[in-house]
Motif scaffolding. Structure first.
Motif, mmCIF file in Angstrom:
data_model
loop_
_atom_site.group_PDB
_atom_site.id
_atom_site.type_symbol
_atom_site.label_atom_id
_atom_site.label_comp_id
_atom_site.label_asym_id
_atom_site.label_seq_id
_atom_site.Cartn_x
_atom_site.Cartn_y
_atom_site.Cartn_z
ATOM 1 N N TYR A 118 0.811 -1.217 0.000
ATOM 2 C CA TYR A 118 0.000 0.000 0.000
ATOM 3 C C TYR A 118 0.848 1.273 0.000
ATOM 4 O O TYR A 118 0.311 2.374 -0.101
ATOM 5 C CB TYR A 118 -0.944 0.019 1.210
ATOM 6 C CG TYR A 118 -0.247 -0.051 2.544
ATOM 7 C CD1 TYR A 118 0.297 1.084 3.134
ATOM 8 C CD2 TYR A 118 -0.134 -1.259 3.221
ATOM 9 C CE1 TYR A 118 0.947 1.027 4.355
ATOM 10 C CE2 TYR A 118 0.499 -1.333 4.448
ATOM 11 C CZ TYR A 118 1.034 -0.190 5.009
ATOM 12 O OH TYR A 118 1.672 -0.259 6.221
ATOM 13 N N ARG A 119 2.171 1.125 0.117
ATOM 14 C CA ARG A 119 3.044 2.298 0.042
ATOM 15 C C ARG A 119 4.263 1.931 -0.808
ATOM 16 O O ARG A 119 5.035 1.044 -0.451
ATOM 17 C CB ARG A 119 3.496 2.726 1.433
ATOM 18 C CG ARG A 119 4.417 3.951 1.426
ATOM 19 C CD ARG A 119 4.936 4.254 2.820
ATOM 20 N NE ARG A 119 5.838 5.404 2.817
ATOM 21 C CZ ARG A 119 6.558 5.793 3.882
ATOM 22 N NH1 ARG A 119 6.456 5.132 5.036
ATOM 23 N NH2 ARG A 119 7.351 6.839 3.806
ATOM 24 N N VAL A 120 4.417 2.611 -1.911
ATOM 25 C CA VAL A 120 5.538 2.337 -2.818
ATOM 26 C C VAL A 120 6.231 3.648 -3.142
ATOM 27 O O VAL A 120 5.620 4.567 -3.698
ATOM 28 C CB VAL A 120 5.056 1.656 -4.111
ATOM 29 C CG1 VAL A 120 6.193 1.581 -5.130
ATOM 30 C CG2 VAL A 120 4.508 0.254 -3.810
ATOM 31 N N GLU A 121 7.496 3.745 -2.773
ATOM 32 C CA GLU A 121 8.296 4.937 -3.070
ATOM 33 C C GLU A 121 9.608 4.485 -3.704
ATOM 34 O O GLU A 121 10.459 3.897 -3.027
ATOM 35 C CB GLU A 121 8.552 5.747 -1.797
ATOM 36 C CG GLU A 121 7.283 6.307 -1.168
ATOM 37 C CD GLU A 121 7.566 7.217 0.014
ATOM 38 O OE1 GLU A 121 8.597 7.927 -0.012
ATOM 39 O OE2 GLU A 121 6.756 7.228 0.965
ATOM 40 N N GLN A 122 9.715 4.741 -4.973
ATOM 41 C CA GLN A 122 10.918 4.329 -5.696
ATOM 42 C C GLN A 122 12.169 4.967 -5.069
ATOM 43 O O GLN A 122 12.136 6.100 -4.604
ATOM 44 C CB GLN A 122 10.804 4.724 -7.169
ATOM 45 C CG GLN A 122 11.844 4.056 -8.054
ATOM 46 C CD GLN A 122 11.554 4.276 -9.525
ATOM 47 O OE1 GLN A 122 10.961 5.293 -9.913
ATOM 48 N NE2 GLN A 122 11.968 3.341 -10.368
ATOM 49 N N ASN A 123 13.252 4.215 -5.020
ATOM 50 C CA ASN A 123 14.524 4.615 -4.404
ATOM 51 C C ASN A 123 14.435 4.753 -2.878
ATOM 52 O O ASN A 123 15.320 5.333 -2.254
ATOM 53 C CB ASN A 123 15.053 5.929 -5.002
ATOM 54 C CG ASN A 123 15.263 5.824 -6.493
ATOM 55 O OD1 ASN A 123 15.707 4.791 -6.997
ATOM 56 N ND2 ASN A 123 14.928 6.882 -7.216
ATOM 57 N N PHE A 124 13.355 4.199 -2.323
ATOM 58 C CA PHE A 124 13.229 4.217 -0.874
ATOM 59 C C PHE A 124 12.732 2.847 -0.381
ATOM 60 O O PHE A 124 13.539 1.987 -0.034
ATOM 61 C CB PHE A 124 12.307 5.355 -0.428
ATOM 62 C CG PHE A 124 12.146 5.472 1.068
ATOM 63 C CD1 PHE A 124 13.169 5.107 1.949
ATOM 64 C CD2 PHE A 124 10.948 5.958 1.616
ATOM 65 C CE1 PHE A 124 13.014 5.212 3.321
ATOM 66 C CE2 PHE A 124 10.795 6.082 2.993
ATOM 67 C CZ PHE A 124 11.832 5.698 3.846
ATOM 68 N N ILE A 125 11.421 2.630 -0.336
ATOM 69 C CA ILE A 125 10.888 1.370 0.188
ATOM 70 C C ILE A 125 9.627 0.941 -0.553
ATOM 71 O O ILE A 125 8.984 1.748 -1.242
ATOM 72 C CB ILE A 125 10.533 1.478 1.691
ATOM 73 C CG1 ILE A 125 9.432 2.530 1.897
ATOM 74 C CG2 ILE A 125 11.756 1.758 2.539
ATOM 75 C CD1 ILE A 125 8.817 2.532 3.296
ATOM 76 N N VAL A 126 9.247 -0.340 -0.394
ATOM 77 C CA VAL A 126 7.913 -0.847 -0.741
ATOM 78 C C VAL A 126 7.370 -1.446 0.555
ATOM 79 O O VAL A 126 8.044 -2.227 1.222
ATOM 80 C CB VAL A 126 7.943 -1.879 -1.885
ATOM 81 C CG1 VAL A 126 8.482 -1.237 -3.159
ATOM 82 C CG2 VAL A 126 8.770 -3.108 -1.523
ATOM 83 N N GLN A 127 6.168 -1.030 0.933
ATOM 84 C CA GLN A 127 5.628 -1.407 2.242
ATOM 85 C C GLN A 127 4.266 -2.050 2.100
ATOM 86 O O GLN A 127 3.454 -1.674 1.262
ATOM 87 C CB GLN A 127 5.526 -0.168 3.137
ATOM 88 C CG GLN A 127 5.008 -0.437 4.543
ATOM 89 C CD GLN A 127 5.206 0.767 5.450
ATOM 90 O OE1 GLN A 127 6.253 1.400 5.444
ATOM 91 N NE2 GLN A 127 4.184 1.085 6.238
ATOM 92 N N GLY A 128 3.980 -3.054 2.957
ATOM 93 C CA GLY A 128 2.686 -3.738 2.931
ATOM 94 C C GLY A 128 2.441 -4.497 4.214
ATOM 95 O O GLY A 128 3.053 -4.240 5.243
ATOM 96 N N GLY A 129 1.495 -5.433 4.144
ATOM 97 C CA GLY A 129 1.223 -6.298 5.283
ATOM 98 C C GLY A 129 -0.022 -5.961 6.068
ATOM 99 O O GLY A 129 -0.408 -6.707 6.968
#
Length: 280
Positions: free
Chosen positions: A131-142
């Motif tokens: 639900y949170r995707v920021e290129q060159n930083f993180i991909v977040q979910g769960g």
């Protein structure tokens, strides 16, 4: 003469009565026998009514599944410690709509490893999304705020995990798996129970790393500095979040997820769902 005649008459009457009784006696006896209950029949009926009931077949009952205790901040250390001892696995597979990602969980962060295994074994992460995707930083979910997720979380419990940070051993290089956390009212830097992220990363210069050391009260090793200034990562998260695993296969999938189109809140415009499985 008259007396003799009377005597003769009486004698004849007596004989007549005797003859009548002689012929009627069998009928009287038969009638008497018919009035009495038949002992043989009574015995047979008694045997039928007293016949033992057939024994019920014994059916072995399936063992009941052990009910998992609802987690809270009061029991989280005890429950996860016991779960970790009984579940030594540390390789999990994230199957996503962009491809598969294989992750190794660190034994050096036992509570976080046990928590991720426990949630995976309870199918908690299945059909969740990044639900949170920021290129060159993180991909977040769960996790998410969907109603059905709230129902599942009520069963698991509401809790946070004590931090297990080892910033010089487990740090935020590309592919690092770390737990999200609240920054407000959380002086102990306890981790979220559900939300995790995977580092995509960017490069830093030495000045940036110096400033991070001051603000996060940490000291980077030479190896860390070299990695952060060449390969990249998310150095500013060291000393702030617990890293508990590392992508060992499928980093190209992280690149693919990081490149998707997102809305103004960094939510992918097309959902990227996942299921998670323990493989060994």
């Amino acid at each position: 003469m008259h007396n003799n005649q009377n005597l003769k008459t009486k004698t004849m009457r007596s004989r007549t009565i005797q003859l009548i009784l002689f012929f009627l006696m069998p009928f009287i006896m038969m009638a008497a026998c018919g009035d009495q209950p038949d002992k043989k029949d009574k015995t047979e009926k008694t045997k039928v009514t007293q016949k033992a009931k057939p024994k019920k077949k014994l059916v072995s009952k399936k063992p009941k599944k052990k009910k998992f205790p609802k987690l809270s901040n009061d029991n989280v250390v005890k429950v996860l410690s016991e779960y970790g001892e009984n579940h030594p696995q540390n390789i999990v597979l994230l199957k996503t709509t962009k491809g598969d990602i294989k992750i190794r969980l660190y034994d050096g962060t036992p509570l976080h490893r046990a928590n991720f295994l426990m949630l995976t074994n309870r199918d908690f992460y299945d059909e969740t999304v990044f639900y949170r995707v920021e290129q060159n930083f993180i991909v977040q979910g769960g996790d998410s705020d969907a109603y059905e997720r709230r129902t599942i979380k009520r069963k698991v419990g509401y809790y946070s995990i004590p931090e297990e940070m080892q910033p010089n051993r487990y740090y935020h290089k590309p592919g690092a798996v770390s737990m999200a956390r609240d920054y407000e009212d959380n002086p102990d830097k306890r981790s979220s129970s559900y939300d995790f992220f995977i580092v995509h990363g960017t490069t830093y210069n030495d000045y940036d790393l110096d400033e991070i050391e001051k603000s996060n009260n940490i000291k980077f090793t030479k190896a860390q500095r070299k990695l952060y200034t060449t390969t990249g990562g998310a150095a500013h998260l060291d000393g702030q979040h617990t890293v508990f695993g590392q992508v060992i296969d499928g980093m190209e999938v992280i690149d693919s997820i990081a490149a998707v189109e997102v809305d103004g809140k960094s939510w992918p415009k097309k959902d990227i769902s996942m299921t998670v499985h323990v493989i060994k």
